[in-house]
Design an enzyme around this catalytic site. Structure first.
Site, mmCIF file in Angstrom:
data_model
loop_
_atom_site.group_PDB
_atom_site.id
_atom_site.type_symbol
_atom_site.label_atom_id
_atom_site.label_comp_id
_atom_site.label_asym_id
_atom_site.label_seq_id
_atom_site.Cartn_x
_atom_site.Cartn_y
_atom_site.Cartn_z
ATOM 1 N N CYS A 1 34.527 45.546 47.887
ATOM 2 C CA CYS A 1 35.048 45.200 46.571
ATOM 3 C C CYS A 1 33.824 44.885 45.711
ATOM 4 O O CYS A 1 33.102 43.925 45.998
ATOM 5 C CB CYS A 1 35.970 43.997 46.707
ATOM 6 S SG CYS A 1 36.584 43.416 45.133
ATOM 7 N N CYS B 1 42.324 34.266 36.214
ATOM 8 C CA CYS B 1 41.212 34.915 36.908
ATOM 9 C C CYS B 1 39.906 34.151 36.704
ATOM 10 O O CYS B 1 39.539 33.829 35.563
ATOM 11 C CB CYS B 1 41.081 36.344 36.382
ATOM 12 S SG CYS B 1 39.565 37.170 36.888
ATOM 13 N N GLY C 1 34.679 41.911 36.457
ATOM 14 C CA GLY C 1 34.602 42.845 35.342
ATOM 15 C C GLY C 1 35.746 43.820 35.229
ATOM 16 O O GLY C 1 36.531 44.006 36.156
ATOM 17 N N GLU C 2 35.827 44.441 34.057
ATOM 18 C CA GLU C 2 36.855 45.444 33.750
ATOM 19 C C GLU C 2 36.154 46.818 33.744
ATOM 20 O O GLU C 2 35.425 47.150 32.797
ATOM 21 C CB GLU C 2 37.480 45.118 32.384
ATOM 22 C CG GLU C 2 38.328 46.204 31.765
ATOM 23 C CD GLU C 2 39.411 46.752 32.692
ATOM 24 O OE1 GLU C 2 40.222 45.983 33.196
ATOM 25 O OE2 GLU C 2 39.420 47.988 32.901
ATOM 26 N N SER D 1 40.424 49.622 39.350
ATOM 27 C CA SER D 1 41.504 48.748 38.904
ATOM 28 C C SER D 1 41.260 48.370 37.447
ATOM 29 O O SER D 1 40.161 47.967 37.077
ATOM 30 C CB SER D 1 41.529 47.505 39.790
ATOM 31 O OG SER D 1 42.520 46.607 39.361
ATOM 32 N N SER E 1 46.670 46.484 36.767
ATOM 33 C CA SER E 1 47.086 45.094 36.952
ATOM 34 C C SER E 1 48.188 44.782 35.962
ATOM 35 O O SER E 1 47.941 44.747 34.760
ATOM 36 C CB SER E 1 45.890 44.168 36.720
ATOM 37 O OG SER E 1 44.866 44.506 37.622
ATOM 38 N N LEU E 2 49.385 44.583 36.472
ATOM 39 C CA LEU E 2 50.538 44.433 35.578
ATOM 40 C C LEU E 2 50.958 42.961 35.443
ATOM 41 O O LEU E 2 50.923 42.405 34.354
ATOM 42 C CB LEU E 2 51.682 45.320 36.104
ATOM 43 C CG LEU E 2 52.876 45.533 35.194
ATOM 44 C CD1 LEU E 2 52.480 46.089 33.842
ATOM 45 C CD2 LEU E 2 53.889 46.467 35.869
ATOM 46 N N HIS E 3 51.368 42.364 36.504
ATOM 47 C CA HIS E 3 51.640 40.918 36.628
ATOM 48 C C HIS E 3 52.828 40.371 35.831
ATOM 49 O O HIS E 3 53.235 39.231 36.061
ATOM 50 C CB HIS E 3 50.397 40.073 36.290
ATOM 51 C CG HIS E 3 49.163 40.444 37.052
ATOM 52 N ND1 HIS E 3 49.158 40.655 38.406
ATOM 53 C CD2 HIS E 3 47.878 40.658 36.644
ATOM 54 C CE1 HIS E 3 47.931 40.967 38.804
ATOM 55 N NE2 HIS E 3 47.137 40.990 37.752
ATOM 56 N N ASN F 1 45.499 33.701 44.050
ATOM 57 C CA ASN F 1 44.362 32.979 44.603
ATOM 58 C C ASN F 1 44.085 31.843 43.617
ATOM 59 O O ASN F 1 43.692 32.126 42.485
ATOM 60 C CB ASN F 1 43.183 33.962 44.615
ATOM 61 C CG ASN F 1 42.348 33.826 45.840
ATOM 62 O OD1 ASN F 1 42.281 32.764 46.453
ATOM 63 N ND2 ASN F 1 41.698 34.909 46.201
#
Ligand code: SAH
Ligand code: SF4
Length: 349
Positions: A110, A124, A167-168, A199, A222-224, A298
């Protein structure tokens, strides 16, 4: 960039770039191939290791190229020994992290694409840090090579790479794609595009661009949340690209590429883990070639949401599956070493 006071980072160069540099040095073309293979097949990371090259060339490499993109500054192993997290110091002193997860025969990395993140997701740790800068393609590549070298010494190899560290990736689109292309090079590391997963928090124009490029790389979104109001509160990016626009872009992606999309869902107790939410999610994703990856939150210091219990997580999964949406519950791994996104680097600052 390539003057002698600031020579290029060797991992920032693609093969034509390296060839060009060697030509400038008056070296024959086959030297570029030798260096490329030393870097990407033997994982040599210092000019001294290139024992197949003449000493004057090694000396030239030491002054005309930079090799130290990332320096491990902290290494942590989870108590079960299956997860290794490394904090790296960059040349400007900033820190990023990358994690190795061993699971059966899988060796999944990762890795990070930025220092911090501009997207500001409230739950996050990286989002809570804010944005410092993009990583160069070479700084992204170097994280993979670091672990490739470590595993190589044990007779093992990286099997998968997920761009789910700090990061994005779609905010640093070009460097991220260049890093993937470099690692994908058949004459070098030759790491298959299908073994990467990118992602994104949902940068719609980048999803469309990615769809048009028809890459073999896997896409996770990433929806959430299923409602704009709730998603905006968790993910400010939703103000710019709302759920409808995001799902439209995802449908277009699946149509254009024929590839299945993964939706990431951090399960937060009573926030987005209820049976009603599962039913709304199922109807939102209806007819879309997809899969939901749900992971209990987390916990981070800057967000007071709680992780969903195992029992609630499995009810959520069951409801989705009853509606024909495949779902995997990922149990948190490496929790004792803060292996969650951004957690170590934010603590070390
Ligand atoms: N910026 C990208 C990739 C990095 S984050 C993105 O957001 O998709 C990788 C994944 O970790 C994302 O799905 C993100 O939503 C999730 N994540 C971030 N913080 C988390 C936390 N505290 N608990 C569980 N998942 C988290
Ligand atoms: Fe950035 Fe992803 Fe964290 Fe959101 S979840 S702040 S997009 S790293």
């Amino acid at each position: 960039m390539s003057n002698s006071s600031h020579p290029p980072l060797v991992y920032d160069l693609d093969f034509p770039g390296l060839t060009e540099l060697l030509k400038d040095w008056g070296e024959p073309t086959f030297r570029a191939r030798q260096i490329w293979q030393g870097l990407y097949k033997n994982f040599w990371n210092h000019p001294d290791e290139f024992s197949n090259l003449p000493k004057p060339l090694r000396e030239k490499m030491a002054t005309g190229l930079r090799f130290e993109a990332i320096e491990p500054s902290l290494k942590l192993d989870s108590s079960d020994g299956q997860t290794r997290k490394t904090l790296f110091r960059l040349e400007d002193g900033r820190q990023i992290e990358a994690v190795l997860m061993r699971y059966d025969r899988r060796r999944t990395l990762c890795i990070s694409t930025q220092v911090g993140c501009a997207m500001g997701c409230t739950f996050c740790a990286t989002g809570q840090m804010g944005f410092s800068r993009h990583l160069s393609s070479g700084e992204i590549v170097a994280q993979v090579l670091y672990y490739a070298r470590l595993l190589h010494a044990e007779g093992q190899a990286v099997t998968n790479v997920v761009l789910m560290g700090m990061g994005e990736p779609f905010h640093n689109y070009d460097n991220t794609m260049q890093a993937i292309d470099r690692l994908n090079d058949a004459e070098g590391y030759n790491f298959g595009a299908r073994r990467f997963t990118i992602s994104t928090s949902g940068l719609v124009p980048a999803i469309r661009q990615f769809a048009d490029e028809k890459r073999q790389v896997n896409l996770a979104v990433s929806l959430h949340a299923t409602e704009d109001e709730k998603r905006v509160a968790m993910m400010p990016v939703n103000k710019r690209y709302n759920i409808e626009q995001l799902i439209d872009a995802c449908r277009e992606y699946v149509q254009k590429t024929g590839r299945r999309i993964t939706f990431e869902w951090a399960l937060i107790h009573e926030v987005n883990d209820t049976p009603e939410e599962a039913r709304r999610l199922a109807s939102l994703l209806k007819g879309l070639l997809c899969h939901v990856n749900a992971i209990p939150l987390n916990p981070t210091t800057g967000y007071d949401g709680q992780a969903t219990s195992k029992e609630r997580a499995f009810i959520f999964k069951e409801i989705l599956e009853q509606h024909g949406i495949p779902c995997t519950i990922r149990m948190r791994r490496g929790i004792d070493i803060q292996a969650g996104c951004g957690q170590l680097a934010s603590r070390a600052d």
